[in-house]
Design a protein around this motif. Structure first.
Motif, PDB file in Angstrom:
ATOM      1  N   ILE A 261      59.881 -24.956  57.040  1.00 39.03           N
ATOM      2  CA  ILE A 261      58.834 -25.912  57.419  1.00 39.03           C
ATOM      3  C   ILE A 261      59.192 -26.444  58.798  1.00 39.03           C
ATOM      4  O   ILE A 261      60.300 -26.930  59.012  1.00 39.03           O
ATOM      5  N   LEU A 262      58.249 -26.348  59.725  1.00 35.58           N
ATOM      6  CA  LEU A 262      58.460 -26.860  61.073  1.00 35.58           C
ATOM      7  C   LEU A 262      57.361 -27.858  61.394  1.00 35.58           C
ATOM      8  O   LEU A 262      56.165 -27.538  61.255  1.00 35.58           O
TER       9      LEU A 262
ATOM     10  N   THR B  20      56.582 -19.546  55.708  1.00 34.04           N
ATOM     11  CA  THR B  20      56.820 -20.599  56.693  1.00 34.04           C
ATOM     12  C   THR B  20      55.573 -21.446  56.860  1.00 34.04           C
ATOM     13  O   THR B  20      54.464 -20.909  56.991  1.00 34.04           O
ATOM     14  N   VAL B  21      55.761 -22.760  56.855  1.00 31.45           N
ATOM     15  CA  VAL B  21      54.656 -23.691  57.098  1.00 31.45           C
ATOM     16  C   VAL B  21      54.885 -24.358  58.444  1.00 31.45           C
ATOM     17  O   VAL B  21      55.931 -24.969  58.671  1.00 31.45           O
TER      18      VAL B  21
ATOM     19  N   GLU C 229      55.804 -15.244  57.581  1.00 24.90           N
ATOM     20  CA  GLU C 229      54.549 -15.311  56.824  1.00 24.90           C
ATOM     21  C   GLU C 229      54.024 -16.737  57.005  1.00 24.90           C
ATOM     22  O   GLU C 229      54.379 -17.643  56.256  1.00 24.90           O
ATOM     23  N   LEU C 230      53.176 -16.919  58.000  1.00 24.09           N
ATOM     24  CA  LEU C 230      52.886 -18.244  58.529  1.00 24.09           C
ATOM     25  C   LEU C 230      51.615 -18.864  57.962  1.00 24.09           C
ATOM     26  O   LEU C 230      50.568 -18.227  57.899  1.00 24.09           O
ATOM     27  N   THR C 231      51.749 -20.146  57.575  1.00 20.42           N
ATOM     28  CA  THR C 231      50.613 -21.001  57.225  1.00 20.42           C
ATOM     29  C   THR C 231      50.621 -22.188  58.184  1.00 20.42           C
ATOM     30  O   THR C 231      51.656 -22.833  58.353  1.00 20.42           O
ATOM     31  N   VAL C 232      49.486 -22.463  58.815  1.00 22.40           N
ATOM     32  CA  VAL C 232      49.384 -23.551  59.780  1.00 22.40           C
ATOM     33  C   VAL C 232      48.595 -24.706  59.177  1.00 22.40           C
ATOM     34  O   VAL C 232      47.492 -24.517  58.672  1.00 22.40           O
ATOM     35  N   VAL C 233      49.185 -25.895  59.216  1.00 22.57           N
ATOM     36  CA  VAL C 233      48.497 -27.129  58.829  1.00 22.57           C
ATOM     37  C   VAL C 233      48.366 -27.963  60.104  1.00 22.57           C
ATOM     38  O   VAL C 233      49.362 -28.403  60.668  1.00 22.57           O
ATOM     39  N   LYS C 234      47.138 -28.180  60.536  1.00 24.52           N
ATOM     40  CA  LYS C 234      46.891 -28.799  61.839  1.00 24.52           C
ATOM     41  C   LYS C 234      46.042 -30.053  61.667  1.00 24.52           C
ATOM     42  O   LYS C 234      45.020 -30.037  60.989  1.00 24.52           O
TER      43      LYS C 234
END
Length: 210
Positions: free
Chosen positions: A91-92, A128-129, A165-170
């Motif tokens: 998580i970044l 990865t988030v 394996e990226l998920t983006v929360v914006k």
């Protein structure tokens, strides 16, 4: 199991990105009680600004001729790369600053690349988030459409270079609550806030189940 958590806010006590990332982390830790969480906070514990240059020049210097500072920078880059590569999930939380990523986050990326090499897929197949927050609005039709030079860079590094394996929360409009000039956007800002918290919860559950 090992979760890698990185934060980059320079205002940790009021960080919107940390609030969202905390929710995703809570979902992961609930599914993995007792698992390891490796933390790095670049806002409160920044890396040396000259370390990347030292590590890079060391790569072109025979090992016997490297100075102490170069050796320390090389070791730091290797340690940062290993820290990331050892993650089973990540998580970044990375806010936008001045229309891009902050210098301390960029230093971290550059040092990781110096330690691992420019094409090493450190997060290959790692769920990865990425949580990113923006003070203003940068979407289609806004006055500053196209000014977000942070999110595309983050996606390029995490998904394309490191192959996460990226998920983006914006979440955008984080400054609406405190900026009088954005008063008319406060309703939309609250809506985006709620949506981001819900998305973080979903992303955390997916991260835990991966």
């Amino acid at each position: 199991m090992n979760l890698f958590r990185l934060d980059a806010s320079i205002l940790p006590g009021t960080s919107g990105s940390a609030e969202i990332a905390d929710i995703a982390e809570a979902e992961w830790t609930a599914a993995h009680p007792g698992a390891t969480v490796t933390r790095r906070h670049l806002g409160t514990d920044p890396l040396p600004a000259d370390a990347w240059a030292l590590a890079t020049t060391a790569a072109f210097t025979p090992e016997a001729d490297r100075g102490p500072a170069q050796r320390e920078a090389v070791a730091l880059g290797a340690a940062l790369a290993e820290e990331l590569q050892n993650a089973d999930a990540a998580i970044l939380a990375v806010p936008l600053y001045n229309f891009g990523v902050s210098q301390h986050f960029k230093t971290w990326v550059d040092l990781v690349i110096a330690g691992a090499g420019p094409t090493t897929p450190l997060l290959k197949s790692t769920p990865t988030v990425l949580v990113t927050t923006l003070g203003g609005g940068y979407g289609p039709g806004t006055p500053r459409e196209g000014w977000d030079h942070s999110t595309p860079y983050l996606e390029r590094i995490l998904a394309d270079v490191w192959q996460a394996e990226l998920t983006v929360v914006k979440r955008e409009l984080t400054l609406a609550a405190t900026n009088p000039a954005m008063e008319g956007l406060r309703g939309l800002a609250e809506q985006q806030h709620s949506q981001a918290l819900a998305a973080a919860r979903d992303a955390g559950r997916a991260l835990a189940g991966s």
